[in-house]
Write a protein that holds these residues in place. Structure first.
Motif, PDB file in Angstrom:
ATOM      1  N   HIS A  22       0.744  -1.393   0.246  1.00 35.33           N
ATOM      2  CA  HIS A  22      -0.130  -0.150   0.000  1.00 35.33           C
ATOM      3  C   HIS A  22       0.880   1.496  -0.042  1.00 35.33           C
ATOM      4  CE1 HIS A  22      -4.222  -1.768   1.349  1.00 35.33           C
ATOM      5  NE2 HIS A  22      -3.142  -2.917   1.062  1.00 35.33           N
ATOM      6  N   LEU A  50      -0.048  -0.584  -4.771  1.00 36.40           N
ATOM      7  CA  LEU A  50      -1.296   0.491  -4.513  1.00 36.40           C
ATOM      8  C   LEU A  50      -0.899   2.020  -4.577  1.00 36.40           C
ATOM      9  CD1 LEU A  50      -2.704  -2.111  -3.951  1.00 36.40           C
ATOM     10  CD2 LEU A  50      -3.902  -1.017  -2.149  1.00 36.40           C
ATOM     11  N   HIS A  78      -5.108   4.018  -5.693  1.00 38.18           N
ATOM     12  CA  HIS A  78      -4.958   3.965  -4.223  1.00 38.18           C
ATOM     13  C   HIS A  78      -5.482   5.410  -3.704  1.00 38.18           C
ATOM     14  CE1 HIS A  78      -5.062   2.403  -0.330  1.00 38.18           C
ATOM     15  NE2 HIS A  78      -3.667   3.095  -0.054  1.00 38.18           N
ATOM     16  N   HIS A  82      -4.208  10.366  -0.474  1.00 38.41           N
ATOM     17  CA  HIS A  82      -4.145   9.627   0.482  1.00 38.41           C
ATOM     18  C   HIS A  82      -3.801  10.456   1.991  1.00 38.41           C
ATOM     19  CE1 HIS A  82      -2.338   6.266   3.045  1.00 38.41           C
ATOM     20  NE2 HIS A  82      -3.002   5.661   2.127  1.00 38.41           N
ATOM     21  N   TYR A 136      -8.881  -0.809  -7.990  1.00 36.35           N
ATOM     22  CA  TYR A 136      -8.821   0.319  -7.130  1.00 36.35           C
ATOM     23  C   TYR A 136      -9.154  -0.108  -5.630  1.00 36.35           C
ATOM     24  CZ  TYR A 136      -9.879   4.955  -5.514  1.00 36.35           C
ATOM     25  OH  TYR A 136      -9.933   6.142  -4.752  1.00 36.35           O
ATOM     26  N   CYS A 137      -8.120   0.612  -4.952  1.00 32.96           N
ATOM     27  CA  CYS A 137      -8.455   0.423  -3.257  1.00 32.96           C
ATOM     28  C   CYS A 137      -8.655   1.560  -2.784  1.00 32.96           C
ATOM     29  CB  CYS A 137      -7.517  -0.512  -2.845  1.00 32.96           C
ATOM     30  SG  CYS A 137      -7.451  -0.703  -1.087  1.00 32.96           S
TER      31      CYS A 137
END
Length: 245
Positions: A22, A50, A78, A82, A136-137
């Motif tokens: 991630h 990600l 991601h 963020h 997609y996360c």
């Protein structure tokens, strides 16, 4: 190609593992490189990265992502930044304190804002010549108030949520147990270790598990738990294989 190295069922050999890294951003690339070296030493492939598109990528950083892709890593979207500038509402505040801190940017947006963010994320990969990502996360696995029917109109074909992997076109959710290792406090260590123990048991029933690695996990309190899980689950697969059988 998935890693199908034989292993007996006592150490998770019959369970297929989806391994992801991630928060891939310019500032985390040294940690990502280190994690990929560990995964390579363990013979783990494929690996999904990600990527956070709005984190200020240079041309050199884009080239590194392209090299990761050439090595067999799948690139996935991601979020965009963020992070969130503000916490909105009680639900977001509780999620922030218990799970996401200040990264669940979907929770600060309405459905229109989420739709725009996801579309922008996908377009960035194409614009950078990195191909069209399928997965997609959302940051912290928090999708926010956007209907699943709306997700089907966006270009991603799969979405990773806290509970599993969603097929956008069919609307079918594939529950896949999840383990994490981002434990930087004593409370988080106890809670995440208990969560992981539960999900290893669930994985034995489901036949699948997700191993989600964050950039600093190799230096945090559950680093040895992570290494043990990487050795326990020796049959690896990509996200495209979910629901394919």
């Amino acid at each position: 190609m998935p890693n199908t190295k034989p292993a007996n069922s006592s150490n998770g050999g019959h369970i297929r593992a989806l391994v992801s890294v991630h928060d891939v951003m310019p500032e985390t690339l040294p940690q990502v490189d280190r994690i990929l070296s560990v995964l390579n030493e363990e013979g783990i492939a494929p690996v999904t990265l990600l990527v956070v598109p709005g984190a200020g990528w240079s041309s050199e950083g884009i080239e590194r992502l392209d090299r990761f892709r050439a090595r067999g890593c799948e690139l996935a979207g991601h979020g965009w930044l963020h992070r969130v500038e503000r916490i909105t509402g009680l639900a977001h505040r509780m999620h922030s304190r218990l799970i996401s801190r200040n990264v669940a940017e979907h929770l600060a947006l309405d459905r229109v804002g989420i739709h725009r963010l996801i579309a922008r994320c996908h377009a960035w990969f194409v614009d950078q010549g990195l191909g069209a990502p399928a997965l997609y996360c959302p940051p912290a696995w928090a999708m926010g108030p956007i209907p699943r029917s709306t997700l089907a109109t966006l270009p991603f074909t799969r979405y990773e949520l806290f509970s599993g992997v969603l097929s956008a076109q069919t609307g079918r959710m594939h529950p896949v147990p999840l383990t994490g290792y981002e434990a930087d406090t004593g409370v988080r260590t106890v809670a995440i270790r208990a969560w992981n123990r539960l999900n290893r048991r669930r994985a034995a029933q489901r036949g699948w598990i997700r191993i989600g690695i964050h950039p600093h996990d190799l230096d945090l309190r559950l680093a040895e738990d992570l290494r043990r899980d990487l050795r326990r689950f020796r049959c690896h697969a990509g996200y495209s294989e979910i629901g394919a059988a």
